[in-house]
Design a protein around this motif. Structure first.
Motif, short mmCIF file in Angstrom:
data_model
loop_
_atom_site.label_atom_id
_atom_site.label_comp_id
_atom_site.label_asym_id
_atom_site.label_seq_id
_atom_site.Cartn_x
_atom_site.Cartn_y
_atom_site.Cartn_z
N ASN A 10 0.90 -1.40 -0.06
CA ASN A 10 -0.02 -0.02 -0.09
C ASN A 10 0.86 1.19 0.15
O ASN A 10 0.38 2.45 -0.56
N GLU A 11 1.81 1.21 0.73
CA GLU A 11 2.87 2.37 0.85
C GLU A 11 3.28 2.96 -0.63
O GLU A 11 3.32 3.75 -1.06
N LYS A 12 3.59 1.79 -1.51
CA LYS A 12 4.31 2.11 -2.65
C LYS A 12 3.02 2.16 -3.81
O LYS A 12 3.04 2.99 -4.63
N LEU A 13 1.86 1.53 -3.41
CA LEU A 13 0.67 1.58 -4.40
C LEU A 13 0.15 2.97 -4.33
O LEU A 13 -0.04 3.51 -5.40
N GLN A 14 0.42 3.68 -3.38
CA GLN A 14 0.01 5.23 -3.07
C GLN A 14 0.68 6.06 -3.98
O GLN A 14 0.04 7.09 -4.37
N LYS A 15 1.87 5.74 -4.28
CA LYS A 15 2.79 6.58 -5.11
C LYS A 15 2.40 6.64 -6.50
O LYS A 15 2.69 7.53 -7.32
N LEU A 25 -6.29 0.89 -2.36
CA LEU A 25 -5.74 0.48 -1.27
C LEU A 25 -5.84 -1.07 -1.12
O LEU A 25 -7.23 -1.74 -1.29
N VAL A 26 -4.73 -2.08 -1.14
CA VAL A 26 -5.28 -3.43 -0.95
C VAL A 26 -5.70 -3.60 0.59
O VAL A 26 -4.99 -3.18 1.39
N ASP A 27 -6.80 -4.17 0.65
CA ASP A 27 -7.33 -4.64 2.18
C ASP A 27 -7.04 -5.71 2.34
O ASP A 27 -6.84 -6.08 3.55
N GLU A 28 -7.31 -6.71 1.37
CA GLU A 28 -7.07 -8.16 1.86
C GLU A 28 -6.34 -8.87 0.72
O GLU A 28 -6.88 -9.09 -0.47
N GLY A 66 -9.97 -11.83 -2.09
CA GLY A 66 -9.60 -10.59 -1.08
C GLY A 66 -10.38 -9.44 -1.69
O GLY A 66 -10.91 -9.44 -2.85
N VAL A 67 -10.03 -8.36 -1.13
CA VAL A 67 -10.57 -6.99 -1.67
C VAL A 67 -9.37 -5.86 -1.76
O VAL A 67 -8.52 -5.66 -1.03
N ILE A 68 -9.58 -5.22 -2.87
CA ILE A 68 -8.76 -4.03 -3.15
C ILE A 68 -9.82 -2.84 -3.06
O ILE A 68 -11.03 -3.00 -3.88
N ASP A 81 -15.57 1.74 -2.92
CA ASP A 81 -15.74 0.75 -3.82
C ASP A 81 -15.06 -0.38 -3.37
O ASP A 81 -13.73 -0.27 -3.46
N GLU A 82 -15.54 -1.68 -3.32
CA GLU A 82 -14.76 -2.81 -3.09
C GLU A 82 -14.53 -3.69 -4.55
O GLU A 82 -15.51 -3.93 -5.13
N LEU A 83 -13.21 -3.75 -4.80
CA LEU A 83 -12.98 -4.64 -6.04
C LEU A 83 -12.30 -6.09 -5.52
O LEU A 83 -11.55 -6.01 -4.76
N SER A 84 -13.09 -7.11 -6.19
CA SER A 84 -12.53 -8.38 -5.89
C SER A 84 -11.42 -8.94 -6.28
O SER A 84 -11.13 -8.61 -7.74
#
Length: 159
Positions: free
Chosen positions: A34-39, A45-48, A53-55, A65-68
């Motif tokens: 998530n720290e690198k994804l945010q850049k 945001l990777v949740d699981e 799991g969920v992004i 919104d939840e993306l599977s």
């Protein structure tokens, strides 16, 4: 390099390829940490991080919104729903680094499609720049690629 866009049985495919001079594990971290994804994609945001799991996608209004996550293979495949479409990242080792492929399965071409395609294009350029220790002016780059993807979509839909 511009994505290859083609008509397929149930819609369209947009396939991007980037040959990166970095190991698979390092590139993978930009997709899943998530720290690198945010850049490079601050709304995600990777949740699981697991198959099923969920992004989360930050809608900017306090809601998400939840993306599977449809498929996950460590350091190799990350596929998730993109509303009615799907986005798939594939990583494979190659001499001196790795190949990063992004495949978007597009159900229907809309007026928004060139925007998304230009967005993914710039996202991949930003990942490469971050890995190389560079920065990119995203808005200016996006405008350039948006115009190109409008033309690419026109080519594919007129076939």
């Amino acid at each position: 390099m511009i994505a290859h866009i083609e008509k397929v049985e149930n819609g369209y495919l947009a396939i991007y390829e980037r040959h990166l001079k970095h190991p698979v594990e390092e590139v993978w971290s930009y997709l899943t940490d998530n720290e690198k994804l945010q850049k490079w994609f601050s709304e995600l945001l990777v949740d699981e991080l697991r198959e099923g799991g969920v992004i989360k996608f930050d809608m900017g209004d306090g809601t998400f919104d939840e993306l599977s996550i449809l498929e996950l293979k460590l350091n190799s495949v990350l596929e998730f729903s993109w509303w009615v479409d799907t986005v798939r990242f594939e990583l494979s080792e190659e001499s001196g680094g790795c190949l990063l492929k992004l495949i978007e399965k597009i159900h229907t071409i809309t007026n928004h499609t060139p925007r998304d395609l230009a967005g993914w294009h710039v996202c991949l350029d930003v990942i490469e720049a971050l890995l190389d220790g560079r920065t990119i002016e995203r808005k200016e780059e996006w405008k350039i690629w948006y115009e190109k993807y409008i033309k690419e979509i026109e080519k594919v839909t007129q076939q």
